[in-house]
Motif scaffolding. Structure first.
Motif, PDB file in Angstrom:
ATOM      1  N   ALA A 112     -21.984 -42.909-115.416  1.00 12.78           N
ATOM      2  CA  ALA A 112     -21.701 -43.119-113.998  1.00 12.78           C
ATOM      3  C   ALA A 112     -21.088 -41.883-113.359  1.00 12.78           C
ATOM      4  O   ALA A 112     -21.167 -41.705-112.145  1.00 12.78           O
ATOM      5  CB  ALA A 112     -20.764 -44.310-113.830  1.00 12.78           C
ATOM      6  N   MET A 113     -20.475 -41.024-114.181  1.00 11.24           N
ATOM      7  CA  MET A 113     -19.826 -39.827-113.643  1.00 11.24           C
ATOM      8  C   MET A 113     -20.051 -38.639-114.569  1.00 11.24           C
ATOM      9  O   MET A 113     -19.998 -38.784-115.799  1.00 11.24           O
ATOM     10  CB  MET A 113     -18.318 -40.054-113.476  1.00 11.24           C
ATOM     11  N   LEU A 114     -20.298 -37.475-113.983  1.00 10.30           N
ATOM     12  CA  LEU A 114     -20.279 -36.212-114.705  1.00 10.30           C
ATOM     13  C   LEU A 114     -18.999 -35.468-114.342  1.00 10.30           C
ATOM     14  O   LEU A 114     -18.674 -35.329-113.154  1.00 10.30           O
ATOM     15  CB  LEU A 114     -21.489 -35.351-114.357  1.00 10.30           C
TER      16      LEU A 114
ATOM     17  N   ARG B 190     -15.149 -32.039-110.456  1.00  7.80           N
ATOM     18  CA  ARG B 190     -14.976 -30.711-111.048  1.00  7.80           C
ATOM     19  C   ARG B 190     -13.490 -30.373-111.091  1.00  7.80           C
ATOM     20  O   ARG B 190     -12.966 -29.685-110.218  1.00  7.80           O
ATOM     21  CB  ARG B 190     -15.758 -29.656-110.277  1.00  7.80           C
ATOM     22  N   PRO B 191     -12.777 -30.859-112.111  1.00  9.29           N
ATOM     23  CA  PRO B 191     -11.343 -30.601-112.223  1.00  9.29           C
ATOM     24  C   PRO B 191     -11.083 -29.153-112.627  1.00  9.29           C
ATOM     25  O   PRO B 191     -11.967 -28.459-113.149  1.00  9.29           O
ATOM     26  CB  PRO B 191     -10.907 -31.568-113.330  1.00  9.29           C
ATOM     27  N   ASP B 192      -9.842 -28.706-112.425  1.00 10.82           N
ATOM     28  CA  ASP B 192      -9.503 -27.336-112.795  1.00 10.82           C
ATOM     29  C   ASP B 192      -8.449 -27.263-113.889  1.00 10.82           C
ATOM     30  O   ASP B 192      -7.963 -26.178-114.212  1.00 10.82           O
ATOM     31  CB  ASP B 192      -9.064 -26.521-111.578  1.00 10.82           C
ATOM     32  N   THR B 193      -8.093 -28.395-114.491  1.00 11.22           N
ATOM     33  CA  THR B 193      -7.193 -28.410-115.641  1.00 11.22           C
ATOM     34  C   THR B 193      -7.695 -29.440-116.652  1.00 11.22           C
ATOM     35  O   THR B 193      -8.431 -30.369-116.298  1.00 11.22           O
ATOM     36  CB  THR B 193      -5.751 -28.770-115.250  1.00 11.22           C
ATOM     37  N   VAL B 194      -7.258 -29.269-117.893  1.00 15.30           N
ATOM     38  CA  VAL B 194      -7.623 -30.230-118.933  1.00 15.30           C
ATOM     39  C   VAL B 194      -7.061 -31.604-118.587  1.00 15.30           C
ATOM     40  O   VAL B 194      -7.750 -32.627-118.729  1.00 15.30           O
ATOM     41  CB  VAL B 194      -7.103 -29.754-120.306  1.00 15.30           C
ATOM     42  N   ALA B 195      -5.820 -31.651-118.120  1.00 16.72           N
ATOM     43  CA  ALA B 195      -5.204 -32.938-117.781  1.00 16.72           C
ATOM     44  C   ALA B 195      -6.002 -33.654-116.697  1.00 16.72           C
ATOM     45  O   ALA B 195      -6.209 -34.879-116.761  1.00 16.72           O
ATOM     46  CB  ALA B 195      -3.765 -32.725-117.338  1.00 16.72           C
ATOM     47  N   ALA B 196      -6.464 -32.922-115.704  1.00 14.28           N
ATOM     48  CA  ALA B 196      -7.242 -33.528-114.618  1.00 14.28           C
ATOM     49  C   ALA B 196      -8.587 -34.036-115.130  1.00 14.28           C
ATOM     50  O   ALA B 196      -9.083 -35.077-114.678  1.00 14.28           O
ATOM     51  CB  ALA B 196      -7.443 -32.520-113.496  1.00 14.28           C
ATOM     52  N   ALA B 197      -9.180 -33.325-116.084  1.00 11.60           N
ATOM     53  CA  ALA B 197     -10.441 -33.778-116.661  1.00 11.60           C
ATOM     54  C   ALA B 197     -10.251 -35.083-117.423  1.00 11.60           C
ATOM     55  O   ALA B 197     -11.063 -36.014-117.311  1.00 11.60           O
ATOM     56  CB  ALA B 197     -11.010 -32.702-117.574  1.00 11.60           C
ATOM     57  N   LEU B 198      -9.172 -35.172-118.195  1.00 10.70           N
ATOM     58  CA  LEU B 198      -8.891 -36.403-118.935  1.00 10.70           C
ATOM     59  C   LEU B 198      -8.616 -37.563-117.983  1.00 10.70           C
ATOM     60  O   LEU B 198      -9.063 -38.695-118.223  1.00 10.70           O
ATOM     61  CB  LEU B 198      -7.700 -36.185-119.869  1.00 10.70           C
ATOM     62  N   ASP B 199      -7.905 -37.295-116.894  1.00 11.46           N
ATOM     63  CA  ASP B 199      -7.631 -38.328-115.899  1.00 11.46           C
ATOM     64  C   ASP B 199      -8.922 -38.822-115.247  1.00 11.46           C
ATOM     65  O   ASP B 199      -9.089 -40.026-114.996  1.00 11.46           O
ATOM     66  CB  ASP B 199      -6.681 -37.798-114.834  1.00 11.46           C
ATOM     67  N   ALA B 200      -9.844 -37.890-114.974  1.00  5.49           N
ATOM     68  CA  ALA B 200     -11.117 -38.274-114.352  1.00  5.49           C
ATOM     69  C   ALA B 200     -11.919 -39.167-115.288  1.00  5.49           C
ATOM     70  O   ALA B 200     -12.547 -40.141-114.843  1.00  5.49           O
ATOM     71  CB  ALA B 200     -11.912 -37.026-113.988  1.00  5.49           C
TER      72      ALA B 200
ATOM     73  N   ILE C 152     -19.492 -32.034-118.802  1.00  6.74           N
ATOM     74  CA  ILE C 152     -20.611 -31.106-118.766  1.00  6.74           C
ATOM     75  C   ILE C 152     -20.082 -29.694-118.538  1.00  6.74           C
ATOM     76  O   ILE C 152     -19.160 -29.480-117.748  1.00  6.74           O
ATOM     77  CB  ILE C 152     -21.634 -31.478-117.670  1.00  6.74           C
ATOM     78  N   ALA C 153     -20.659 -28.738-119.284  1.00 10.59           N
ATOM     79  CA  ALA C 153     -20.310 -27.327-119.108  1.00 10.59           C
ATOM     80  C   ALA C 153     -21.604 -26.535-118.998  1.00 10.59           C
ATOM     81  O   ALA C 153     -22.152 -26.374-117.921  1.00 10.59           O
ATOM     82  CB  ALA C 153     -19.445 -26.847-120.270  1.00 10.59           C
ATOM     83  N   GLY C 154     -22.147 -26.087-120.132  1.00 10.21           N
ATOM     84  CA  GLY C 154     -23.421 -25.377-120.098  1.00 10.21           C
ATOM     85  C   GLY C 154     -24.593 -26.287-119.796  1.00 10.21           C
ATOM     86  O   GLY C 154     -25.568 -25.895-119.159  1.00 10.21           O
ATOM     87  N   GLY C 155     -24.516 -27.525-120.270  1.00  9.19           N
ATOM     88  CA  GLY C 155     -25.529 -28.529-119.955  1.00  9.19           C
ATOM     89  C   GLY C 155     -26.849 -28.370-120.678  1.00  9.19           C
ATOM     90  O   GLY C 155     -27.829 -29.047-120.347  1.00  9.19           O
ATOM     91  N   GLN C 156     -26.902 -27.514-121.707  1.00 10.14           N
ATOM     92  CA  GLN C 156     -28.186 -27.255-122.354  1.00 10.14           C
ATOM     93  C   GLN C 156     -28.689 -28.427-123.191  1.00 10.14           C
ATOM     94  O   GLN C 156     -29.884 -28.510-123.486  1.00 10.14           O
ATOM     95  CB  GLN C 156     -28.093 -25.993-123.223  1.00 10.14           C
ATOM     96  N   SER C 157     -27.819 -29.336-123.550  1.00 10.72           N
ATOM     97  CA  SER C 157     -28.233 -30.568-124.242  1.00 10.72           C
ATOM     98  C   SER C 157     -28.140 -31.778-123.322  1.00 10.72           C
ATOM     99  O   SER C 157     -29.013 -32.646-123.326  1.00 10.72           O
ATOM    100  CB  SER C 157     -27.362 -30.802-125.484  1.00 10.72           C
TER     101      SER C 157
END
Length: 286
Positions: free
Chosen positions: A49-51, A10-20, A31-36
């Protein structure tokens, strides 16, 4: 069924999300709302393997007016399209479409960015980004870019998003005093996927159609603009004769496929009826 095991970040920046995403070797899903995504995981249609939970990234939240464009953060909930005054004023087709999106429980969790990124051809918001000439802001390993909605939807559930890229925001040209708009859809029951739906954004000058964008949903593998219809209407008055010409021109824009629910000829007929209704509303408003 249950989802297979996965790692969670659960990153807190866009850059961290891209790195993950990069650290997972590309075997990850945002994943955000997860409705789909959550139903797809439960059915094991997807098994990353990772969310990567992007719900706490501040940059992806919020709606604000910037230099004549409305910036709508990707994590803006469906329900906010109903209540946010800036969306109602400057992105009215999202506001008009929102009550037709599924049911309240889904609208309270689902995100506008997630809907556009999924690009379900039967969904309302992707088609409305097309009608409003929105630009989609995308962040990726190579930096930021903006893609016009006309170039974003490529094929069934396929978009201009590359693996690992993240939809950051929608940028919608603000509404001017000469703009008129209308949205509606035909469905068997409220909350069901539409048999056909459409949104129209027109600019009128002295009762003449100076510009118009018409986008349909549930009529093909992607949301579709009715460009022959737009050409038939542009430059002339919006009257009964123009509406009849527009309905006749729709055959050039739409070629729906037969399916188990609705024959192609019926879907095209419904689209023609809906187009007439929406243009009639604009004519009355003008």
């Amino acid at each position: 069924m249950k989802a297979p095991a996965f790692a969670y970040r659960r990153p807190d920046t866009v850059a961290a999300a891209l790195d993950a995403f990069a650290a997972a070797g590309g075997d990850a899903s945002y994943i955000a709302g997860g409705q789909s995504l959550v139903p797809a995981l439960a059915l094991r249609l997807q098994s990353p393997a990772m969310l990567i939970d992007i719900s706490r990234i501040e940059e992806l939240h919020g709606v604000r007016l910037e230099a004549g464009r409305l910036r709508i953060g990707a994590l803006t909930r469906h329900a906010e399209a109903l209540t946010d005054p800036l969306i109602a004023r400057h992105a009215p087709l999202l506001h008009e479409a929102a009550p037709h999106v599924a049911h309240p429980a889904i609208r309270n969790r689902g995100t506008i960015g997630g809907s556009v990124a999924l690009a379900d051809p039967a969904s309302e918001f992707p088609a409305m980004t097309l009608a409003m000439a929105a630009e989609i802001e995308i962040a990726g390993p190579e930096g930021r870019r903006r893609v016009p909605a006309d170039a974003f939807f490529l094929d069934l559930y396929q978009t201009a998003l590359k693996p690992g890229e993240l939809l950051v925001a929608l940028h919608v040209p603000a509404i001017g005093p000469g703009h008129r708009w209308a949205f509606d859809e035909l469905a068997r029951r409220r909350g069901d996927y539409a048999l056909v739906g459409a949104g129209i954004l027109a600019e009128l000058q002295d009762d003449v159609v100076a510009g118009i964008r018409i986008a349909f949903l549930s009529v093909g593998p992607t949301p579709l603009r009715a460009m022959a219809v737009e050409a038939a209407l542009t430059g002339g008055p919006l009257d009964a004769a123009a509406i009849a010409r527009a309905q006749a021109a729709l055959d050039q824009d739409l070629d729906p496929l037969d399916d188990d629910q609705v024959p192609a000829a019926m879907r095209l007929h419904l689209a023609r009826v809906l187009l007439g209704r929406l243009l009639g509303r604009l004519m009355e408003a003008a």
